[in-house]
Design an enzyme around this catalytic site. Structure first.
Site, PDB file in Angstrom:
ATOM      1  N   LYS A  20      -0.369  61.816  23.475  1.00  0.00           N
ATOM      2  CA  LYS A  20      -0.843  62.594  24.607  1.00  0.00           C
ATOM      3  C   LYS A  20      -2.369  62.652  24.587  1.00  0.00           C
ATOM      4  O   LYS A  20      -2.936  62.369  23.540  1.00  0.00           O
ATOM      5  CB  LYS A  20      -0.261  64.001  24.560  1.00  0.00           C
ATOM      6  N   ASP A  41       5.441  63.803  22.132  1.00  0.00           N
ATOM      7  CA  ASP A  41       5.042  65.206  22.162  1.00  0.00           C
ATOM      8  C   ASP A  41       5.442  65.729  20.789  1.00  0.00           C
ATOM      9  O   ASP A  41       6.640  65.881  20.510  1.00  0.00           O
ATOM     10  CB  ASP A  41       5.797  65.961  23.261  1.00  0.00           C
ATOM     11  N   HIS A  42       4.477  65.963  19.924  1.00  0.00           N
ATOM     12  CA  HIS A  42       4.853  66.205  18.523  1.00  0.00           C
ATOM     13  C   HIS A  42       5.670  67.490  18.351  1.00  0.00           C
ATOM     14  O   HIS A  42       6.353  67.656  17.354  1.00  0.00           O
ATOM     15  CB  HIS A  42       3.631  66.176  17.596  1.00  0.00           C
ATOM     16  N   LYS A  77       9.349  68.775  15.707  1.00  0.00           N
ATOM     17  CA  LYS A  77       9.457  69.927  14.797  1.00  0.00           C
ATOM     18  C   LYS A  77      10.933  70.327  14.669  1.00  0.00           C
ATOM     19  O   LYS A  77      11.632  70.447  15.675  1.00  0.00           O
ATOM     20  CB  LYS A  77       8.649  71.118  15.346  1.00  0.00           C
ATOM     21  N   GLU A 119      -2.770  80.079  18.558  1.00  0.00           N
ATOM     22  CA  GLU A 119      -3.499  79.398  17.474  1.00  0.00           C
ATOM     23  C   GLU A 119      -4.648  80.276  17.020  1.00  0.00           C
ATOM     24  O   GLU A 119      -5.303  80.929  17.835  1.00  0.00           O
ATOM     25  CB  GLU A 119      -4.063  78.078  17.964  1.00  0.00           C
ATOM     26  N   ASP A 140      -3.880  70.694  27.643  1.00  0.00           N
ATOM     27  CA  ASP A 140      -3.735  70.456  26.207  1.00  0.00           C
ATOM     28  C   ASP A 140      -2.398  70.985  25.668  1.00  0.00           C
ATOM     29  O   ASP A 140      -1.805  70.370  24.785  1.00  0.00           O
ATOM     30  CB  ASP A 140      -4.894  71.144  25.474  1.00  0.00           C
ATOM     31  N   HIS A 165       3.639  70.733  25.492  1.00  0.00           N
ATOM     32  CA  HIS A 165       4.407  71.521  24.531  1.00  0.00           C
ATOM     33  C   HIS A 165       5.139  72.714  25.166  1.00  0.00           C
ATOM     34  O   HIS A 165       6.322  72.915  24.944  1.00  0.00           O
ATOM     35  CB  HIS A 165       3.502  72.050  23.414  1.00  0.00           C
ATOM     36  N   LYS A 199      -6.409  79.531  22.042  1.00  0.00           N
ATOM     37  CA  LYS A 199      -7.100  79.281  20.775  1.00  0.00           C
ATOM     38  C   LYS A 199      -7.863  80.529  20.372  1.00  0.00           C
ATOM     39  O   LYS A 199      -8.104  81.411  21.204  1.00  0.00           O
ATOM     40  CB  LYS A 199      -8.069  78.115  20.943  1.00  0.00           C
ATOM     41  N   LYS A 242      -1.895  82.322  13.865  1.00  0.00           N
ATOM     42  CA  LYS A 242      -1.108  81.163  14.305  1.00  0.00           C
ATOM     43  C   LYS A 242       0.337  81.620  14.369  1.00  0.00           C
ATOM     44  O   LYS A 242       0.908  82.061  13.364  1.00  0.00           O
ATOM     45  CB  LYS A 242      -1.252  80.019  13.302  1.00  0.00           C
TER      46      LYS A 242
HETATM   47  C1  BG6 Z   1      -2.118  69.506  20.056  1.00  0.00           C
HETATM   48  C2  BG6 Z   1      -3.294  70.069  20.788  1.00  0.00           C
HETATM   49  O1  BG6 Z   1      -1.283  68.784  20.916  1.00  0.00           O
HETATM   50  O2  BG6 Z   1      -1.377  70.580  19.482  1.00  0.00           O
HETATM   51  C3  BG6 Z   1      -4.174  70.898  19.864  1.00  0.00           C
HETATM   52  O3  BG6 Z   1      -4.068  68.999  21.321  1.00  0.00           O
HETATM   53  C4  BG6 Z   1      -3.346  71.942  19.173  1.00  0.00           C
HETATM   54  O4  BG6 Z   1      -5.237  71.499  20.570  1.00  0.00           O
HETATM   55  C5  BG6 Z   1      -2.111  71.336  18.536  1.00  0.00           C
HETATM   56  O5  BG6 Z   1      -4.160  72.544  18.186  1.00  0.00           O
HETATM   57  C6  BG6 Z   1      -1.181  72.410  18.000  1.00  0.00           C
HETATM   58  O6  BG6 Z   1      -0.170  71.800  17.261  1.00  0.00           O
HETATM   59  P1  BG6 Z   1       0.573  72.592  16.088  1.00  0.00           P
HETATM   60  O7  BG6 Z   1       1.599  71.629  15.612  1.00  0.00           O
HETATM   61  O8  BG6 Z   1      -0.480  72.920  15.065  1.00  0.00           O
HETATM   62  O9  BG6 Z   1       1.149  73.820  16.711  1.00  0.00           O
END
Ligand code: BG6
Length: 488
Positions: free
Chosen positions: A150, A179-180, A184, A218, A237, A242, A332, A337
Site C-alpha cells: 500500500k 494489507d498487513h 495479523k 498509535e 494511511d 486497515h 498518531k 498503542k
Molecule cells: C501502516 C501505516 O500501514 O500501518 C503506518 O502506514 C502505521 O502509518 C502502521 O504506523 C500501523 O501498523 P501496526 O501493525 O503497527 O498497527
C-alpha cells in the site's frame, strides 16, 4: 500447492526499511519452520550498491534488531546462502533484462516467481511494465505473482487507473495487494470468533447490537516518514485500508466457504453497503484533527493541514446493520498503542434490580487486536453479600496465556506464505480497493473544501484525540470505550 519448481522471490526496494525490518525476518522464520519451497532464492533489487555479502550483512543487522524469535547462527548461514542482490534502476530496460537472465540461469528450465514491490508507490507501475516488456510475467512454466504494498492509489480515480494499467500485463489472480492488518492473527480471529462459534452469530445484528467501535490508536508520531505522511494523512494511511478492512470483517455475511472468491465477495458487499456521505454529512459525522507539534516534524510543511487523527461514524445500509452506527477512529501521537474492536450490545429492555438506578452497563465483546491480544466478554454479575448490586465482570482469553508468549507470528509471515501457496484470501481485490476509495474520497474532498472557512482541530500528543471526537458520540448519548486489557 507446491509444484516442486524452484521459486524465486524478487524484492524491489530491497535496500529499504521494509525488507530489513519485516520481509526478510519473516522469510527467514518461514524457512526455519520448513515452510519455504525446497529450492528457493531471494533476489534483492535496488538502487544501492551492495555486493551479495554486503546485502546479507545488512539483513543480518536487521535481524538482530527486529526479529522477535531466537535462531541459531548456522540456520542463518544456510538461509543467507540463498540471498543474492542485483543493483539496478526501476526505469532501465537493460537492468530488467539482466534480472530476467539471472533468474533464468538459476531456474534452468522452469521456475515460479514472486515479484514484491517494496518500493515507493510511484515506481511500481513502471516496474510492472518493464517486467512485462522483458517477458518475465508470462506463466510458461511456473507461476508468476506480484505483491503490491500500500498505498494502492491516492483516490478512486488513481486506483482505477492503476488497476487498468496493471491489468494490461497481469491477470487479477496474479496480483496480491497487501494489507498487513489481514496478516495479523487477531484480525483473522474476527472470522473465527464469528463463524466457528454458535453463541455470537445469532446476536450479531441490529436486534441485539447497539453500536460497534473500532479504535486503532498509535502512540508514535510520524517519526521519519514526515514527508510521505504529509501528502497522505490518516484517511489514506489507515482508514482506506486497515480500518475499512476491519469493518468488513466485523460486518460481513458468512461466506459459503473460506476461499478467496467467497470471502472477498462478502467484503465487497459490505463496502458497497456503507452509506457514502454528502458534504454536509461529512461535516456532521466525521472529525479530522492534527496533533500539536506535527508541523514541526521533519519533512512536514509548517502550514500543513494534513489530519493525523480521524473519527468517523459509518452507517451500513443493509438488513443486518440498519441503524447500528459503526464508530471508527485512528490517530498518531495518542495516549497508547491500542487496537481494539468493541461490540456493544443493547441494554436489557426492563430493569428489575432497584440498585442499578437505571444505569446498567451494556454487555460488550471486546476483541483486542494489539497489544495484549485476546478477547474479553463483559457482562453483569451480582456483587456478593449485597441485596442486588451489580458489577461488570470480564471473561478473558489472551493469546500469550493460552498459546505462549511467542505464539503470534509477524503478520508478513502469513502473507508471504499465502503468496507462495497461492491463497489470495487475505489480499485485497481490485474492486475491494476501489470500493474503499469510493467511501474515503467524499470525506477527503469535504475536509479539503471546509478548510477554507473552518479551522483544523488540534489535539495534545499523548491524549485520546480531540474533544470533537468525544462530541461525535456524545451527540448520540455514547462514549468511546478505551479499556486496557491489562487493567480490566
Ligand atoms: C501502516 C501505516 O500501514 O500501518 C503506518 O502506514 C502505521 O502509518 C502502521 O504506523 C500501523 O501498523 P501496526 O501493525 O503497527 O498497527
Amino acid at each position: 500447492m507446491d509444484n516442486g519448481l524452484p521459486t524465486s522471490i524478487v524484492i524491489f526496494g530491497a535496500s529499504g526499511d521494509l525488507t530489513q525490518r519485516k520481509l526478510v525476518p519473516s522469510l527467514f522464520n518461514l524457512y526455519r519452520k520448513g515452510r519455504l519451497p525446497k529450492q528457493f532464492r531471494i533476489v534483492g533489487y535496488g538502487n544501492t550498491a551492495f555486493s551479495d555479502d554486503q546485502f546479507r550483512a545488512h539483513l543480518k543487522e536487521g535481524l538482530k534488531e527486529f526479529a522477535s524469535f531466537k535462531y541459531k547462527s548456522d540456520e542463518w548461514g544456510t538461509f543467507a546462502s540463498n540471498l543474492v542482490y542485483q543493483q539496478g534502476r526501476y526505469t532501465d530496460l537493460a537492468d530488467f533484462k539482466k534480472l530476467g537472465n539471472l533468474l533464468k540461469n538459476w531456474e534452468i528450465n522452469s521456475g515460479n516467481r514472486i515479484y514484491y514491490m517494496a518500493t515507493p508507490p510511484g515506481v511500481f507501475p513502471n516496474i510492472i511494465d518493464l517486467l512485462g516488456l522483458t517477458d518475465q510475467l508470462t506463466e510458461y512454466n511456473g507461476w508468476r505473482r506480484v505483491v503490491i504494498e500500500k498505498p494502492f492509489g491516492t483516490d478512486l480515480e488513481s486506483a482505477r487507473s492503476l488497476n487498468e494499467q496493471i491489468h494490461k500485463t497481469l491477470n487479477e489472480r496474479q496480483i496480491y495487494r497487501i494489507d498487513h492488518y489481514l496478516g495479523k492473527e487477531t484480525v483473522q480471529n474476527i472470522l473465527m470468533t464469528r463463524f466457528a462459534n454458535t453463541i455470537f452469530e445469532p446476536l450479531w445484528n441490529r436486534n441485539y447490537i447497539d453500536h460497534v467501535e473500532i479504535t486503532v490508536a498509535e502512540q508514535v508520531g510520524v517519526e521519519h516518514r514526515g514527508r510521505f505522511y504529509d501528502n497522505v494523512g490518516v484517511l489514506r494511511d489507515m482508514f482506506q485500508n486497515h480500518l475499512l478492512q476491519l469493518t468488513s470483517l466485523v460486518a460481513m455475511e458468512p461466506p459459503a466457504s473460506f476461499d478467496a472468491t467467497a470471502l472477498r465477495n462478502e467484503k465487497v458487499k459490505v463496502l458497497s453497503s456503507i452509506r457514502s456521505m454528502k458534504e454536509e454529512e461529512v461535516l456532521k459525522w466525521t472529525v479530522g484533527a492534527q496533533y500539536k507539534g506535527y508541523r514541526e516534524e521533519e519533512g512536514v510543511d509548517p502550514k500543513s493541514t494534513t489530519p493525523t487523527y480521524a473519527a468517523i461514524r459509518l452507517q451500513i445500509d443493509n438488513w443486518r446493520w440498519q441503524g447500528v452506527p459503526f464508530y471508527l477512529r485512528s490517530g498518531k501521537s495518542l495516549k497508547e498503542k491500542l487496537s481494539q474492536i468493541t461490540i456493544e450490545f443493547k441494554k436489557p429492555p426492563h430493569l428489575l434490580f432497584p440498585s442499578t438506578d437505571g444505569a446498567l452497563t451494556a454487555n460488550m465483546l471486546v476483541l483486542y487486536l494489539q497489544p495484549h491480544e485476546g478477547v474479553h466478554w463483559r457482562f453483569e454479575a451480582k456483587v456478593p453479600d449485597t441485596v442486588a448490586k451489580l458489577r461488570s465482570v470480564d471473561m478473558e482469553f489472551h493469546y500469550d496465556e493460552t498459546f505462549g508468549k511467542t505464539a503470534l507470528p509477524e503478520a508478513y509471515e502469513r502473507l508471504l506464505l499465502d503468496t507462495i501457496t497461492g491463497d489470495a484470501s487475505l489480499f485485497t481485490r481490485a474492486d475491494e480497493v476501489e470500493s474503499a476509495w469510493a467511501l474515503i474520497d467524499p470525506i477527503t474532498e469535504a475536509w479539503e473544501a471546509s478548510r477554507k472557512n473552518q479551522p483544523l482541530a488540534f489535539y495534545e500528543p499523548g491524549s485520546w484525540g480531540p474533544s470533537e471526537a468525544d462530541e461525535l458520540l456524545a451527540h448520540e448519548g455514547r462514549t468511546w470505550s478505551t479499556w486496557d486489557a491489562r487493567k480490566d
